[in-house]
Scaffold this active site. Structure first.
Site, PDB file in Angstrom:
ATOM      1  N   LYS A 112      44.945  55.629  44.307  1.00  0.00           N
ATOM      2  CA  LYS A 112      45.607  55.722  42.996  1.00  0.00           C
ATOM      3  C   LYS A 112      45.886  57.156  42.601  1.00  0.00           C
ATOM      4  CE  LYS A 112      44.293  51.312  41.133  1.00  0.00           C
ATOM      5  NZ  LYS A 112      43.462  50.575  40.228  1.00  0.00           N
ATOM      6  N   LYS A 197      47.661  45.046  49.984  1.00  0.00           N
ATOM      7  CA  LYS A 197      47.086  44.009  49.126  1.00  0.00           C
ATOM      8  C   LYS A 197      48.089  43.533  48.069  1.00  0.00           C
ATOM      9  CE  LYS A 197      44.560  45.196  45.557  1.00  0.00           C
ATOM     10  NZ  LYS A 197      43.555  45.732  44.643  1.00  0.00           N
ATOM     11  N   LYS A 200      48.217  43.473  41.155  1.00  0.00           N
ATOM     12  CA  LYS A 200      48.948  43.204  39.915  1.00  0.00           C
ATOM     13  C   LYS A 200      49.679  44.414  39.357  1.00  0.00           C
ATOM     14  CE  LYS A 200      44.645  42.424  37.551  1.00  0.00           C
ATOM     15  NZ  LYS A 200      43.801  43.566  37.870  1.00  0.00           N
TER      16      LYS A 200
HETATM   17  P1  TYM Z   1      40.859  43.624  39.606  1.00  0.00           P
HETATM   18  O1  TYM Z   1      41.170  43.398  38.176  1.00  0.00           O
HETATM   19  O2  TYM Z   1      41.771  44.485  40.383  1.00  0.00           O
HETATM   20  O3  TYM Z   1      40.755  42.251  40.359  1.00  0.00           O
HETATM   21  C1  TYM Z   1      39.972  41.189  39.830  1.00  0.00           C
HETATM   22  C2  TYM Z   1      39.369  40.393  40.993  1.00  0.00           C
HETATM   23  O4  TYM Z   1      40.403  39.901  41.839  1.00  0.00           O
HETATM   24  C3  TYM Z   1      40.162  40.306  43.181  1.00  0.00           C
HETATM   25  N1  TYM Z   1      41.455  40.564  43.828  1.00  0.00           N
HETATM   26  C4  TYM Z   1      41.829  40.051  44.993  1.00  0.00           C
HETATM   27  N2  TYM Z   1      41.211  39.219  45.844  1.00  0.00           N
HETATM   28  C5  TYM Z   1      41.887  38.860  46.961  1.00  0.00           C
HETATM   29  N3  TYM Z   1      43.135  39.300  47.257  1.00  0.00           N
HETATM   30  C6  TYM Z   1      43.790  40.140  46.431  1.00  0.00           C
HETATM   31  N4  TYM Z   1      45.015  40.548  46.718  1.00  0.00           N
HETATM   32  C7  TYM Z   1      43.135  40.553  45.235  1.00  0.00           C
HETATM   33  N5  TYM Z   1      43.498  41.373  44.209  1.00  0.00           N
HETATM   34  C8  TYM Z   1      42.443  41.373  43.365  1.00  0.00           C
HETATM   35  C9  TYM Z   1      39.362  41.596  43.061  1.00  0.00           C
HETATM   36  O5  TYM Z   1      38.638  41.859  44.231  1.00  0.00           O
HETATM   37  C10 TYM Z   1      38.477  41.280  41.877  1.00  0.00           C
HETATM   38  O6  TYM Z   1      37.365  40.519  42.288  1.00  0.00           O
HETATM   39  N6  TYM Z   1      37.194  47.018  39.496  1.00  0.00           N
HETATM   40  C11 TYM Z   1      37.514  45.608  39.353  1.00  0.00           C
HETATM   41  C12 TYM Z   1      37.181  45.061  37.997  1.00  0.00           C
HETATM   42  C13 TYM Z   1      35.766  45.252  37.598  1.00  0.00           C
HETATM   43  C14 TYM Z   1      34.661  44.508  38.048  1.00  0.00           C
HETATM   44  C15 TYM Z   1      33.540  45.030  37.355  1.00  0.00           C
HETATM   45  C16 TYM Z   1      34.522  43.480  38.983  1.00  0.00           C
HETATM   46  C17 TYM Z   1      35.317  46.155  36.692  1.00  0.00           C
HETATM   47  N7  TYM Z   1      33.973  46.013  36.544  1.00  0.00           N
HETATM   48  C18 TYM Z   1      32.245  44.522  37.584  1.00  0.00           C
HETATM   49  C19 TYM Z   1      33.239  42.977  39.195  1.00  0.00           C
HETATM   50  C20 TYM Z   1      32.136  43.500  38.509  1.00  0.00           C
HETATM   51  C21 TYM Z   1      39.001  45.424  39.552  1.00  0.00           C
HETATM   52  O7  TYM Z   1      39.760  46.349  39.457  1.00  0.00           O
HETATM   53  O8  TYM Z   1      39.365  44.150  39.759  1.00  0.00           O
END
Ligand code: TYM
Length: 332
Positions: A112, A197, A200
């Site tokens: 990023k 990947k 979003k």
């Molecule tokens: P985020 O918001 O990007 O994604 C949320 C969840 O979706 C999963 N995910 C995917 N899994 C499979 N294929 C994909 N293309 C894909 N894109 C997203 C992510 O692995 C995630 O589980 N840093 C985290 C948010 C967060 C968090 C936390 C998660 C903040 N604090 C504490 C768990 C525990 C994030 O950016 O997820």
């Protein structure tokens, strides 16, 4: 009882990757077998350039989709991160335990910050400290398990390191958690660029299936997915990323194995068609429930209010204990 914590950040509309990699497992499995908390991690959405009104809108939409996906407030706790001050309270202590070097090694920070640099945007300091806040999200609830997609496992590894380091230096305070990615579709790839990947916040959206896309849009995106010039349908993530991605998506929808599925197809056209229909059917009930819930924002707000109260009650004693352990004078 096992404690689970996970979250979604409201930086864009939720995708099929979010659903298959995380949300579905939370709703179908995790909330039924553990004491689980699921959070809209809105503070994390401020680590990159953002529009305040959009973050607010997406936060409510993410919470509504979590409920539409089947999270049941009678079984689990659904809330918004910024409603519970313990996250930022703890995050600072973890910044005092993490090192600059380990934060700079995080793949998401590297990617990023590189993207920001090439587009001439400034890099917010919070993008670097992000994993300390994520660790605080998890450790504040003494979570044992963190169900996330494969892209988040490095952050959970860092959370483990920070918890162990804190416990070693200041006495046993935190539960050391582990990541629990789904067996299939832990990394759903972009349909137009199957080596990256499905994310979003990507700009090009033709390779991304959003949970709220109309059925015809979903069909179109999947039918136009990039494959390759191979003749046989086989499952090979390295050599054939496009077809492998479709096989994984279909396998995840049908609860089957991508390798086995490959044997049943003679053409990419047939594979795409079945994948498109499977995804449309998978998302149909979610979209219907979302429409009903979106018409009742007071219900959603009520769930979030109660969720935050419950979450606060759980996090407070853990964070207070960490403040005492690290040497801060308790407020009387
Ligand atoms: P985020 O918001 O990007 O994604 C949320 C969840 O979706 C999963 N995910 C995917 N899994 C499979 N294929 C994909 N293309 C894909 N894109 C997203 C992510 O692995 C995630 O589980 N840093 C985290 C948010 C967060 C968090 C936390 C998660 C903040 N604090 C504490 C768990 C525990 C994030 O950016 O997820």
């Amino acid at each position: 009882m096992t404690r689970i914590f996970s979250g979604l950040k409201p930086t864009g509309h939720l995708t099929l990757g979010n659903y298959l990699g995380a949300l579905r497992q939370w709703a179908d499995v995790d909330q039924h077998r553990a004491d689980a908390l699921f959070c809209v991690v809105d503070l994390h959405a401020l680590t990159v350039e953002h529009d305040p009104a959009r973050v607010r809108r997406l936060s409510r939409q993410a919470a509504t989709l979590m409920l539409a996906a089947g999270l049941d407030p009678a079984l689990c706790t659904v809330f918004v991160q910024s409603h519970v001050a313990e996250h930022t309270r703890l995050s600072y202590l973890l910044e005092c335990v993490a090192t600059d070097g380990e934060l700079r090694r995080m793949i998401q920070y590297k990617e990023k910050s590189e993207r920001a640099r090439t587009t001439g945007q400034s890099i917010r300091f919070s993008l670097l400290s992000y994993p300390a806040l994520m660790a605080a999200d998890i450790l504040a609830y003494a979570a044992d398990e963190v169900p996330v997609g494969a892209d988040q496992t490095q952050h959970v590894e860092l959370t483990r390191d920070l918890a162990e380091r804190f416990n070693q230096r200041y006495g046993p305070t935190f539960t050391v958690p582990r990541a629990t990615p789904p067996a299939v579709a832990a990394r759903v790839m972009d349909l137009q660029d199957p080596t990256s990947k499905m994310g979003k916040s990507h700009e090009a959206t033709s390779g991304i299936v959003y949970l709220l896309d109309e059925a015809d849009v979903v069909r179109k995106k999947i039918m136009r997915a990039v494959t390759d010039s191979g003749r046989e349908v086989e499952y090979d993530r390295e050599a054939r990323p496009g077809p492998a991605n479709l096989l994984e998506i279909l396998a995840a929808c049908e609860g089957r194995n991508p390798d086995e599925l490959a044997g049943g197809y003679e053409s990419y056209g047939a594979l795409k068609k079945d994948t498109a229909e499977a995804v449309v059917e998978l998302l149909r009930p979610l979209r219907e429930r979302h429409a009903a819930l979106a018409a009742d924002p007071e219900y959603v707000d009520g769930v979030l209010r109660e969720g935050a109260e419950r979450a606060r009650g759980m996090a407070r004693p853990v964070v207070d204990a960490a403040y005492r352990a690290i040497g801060l004078l308790p407020a009387t």
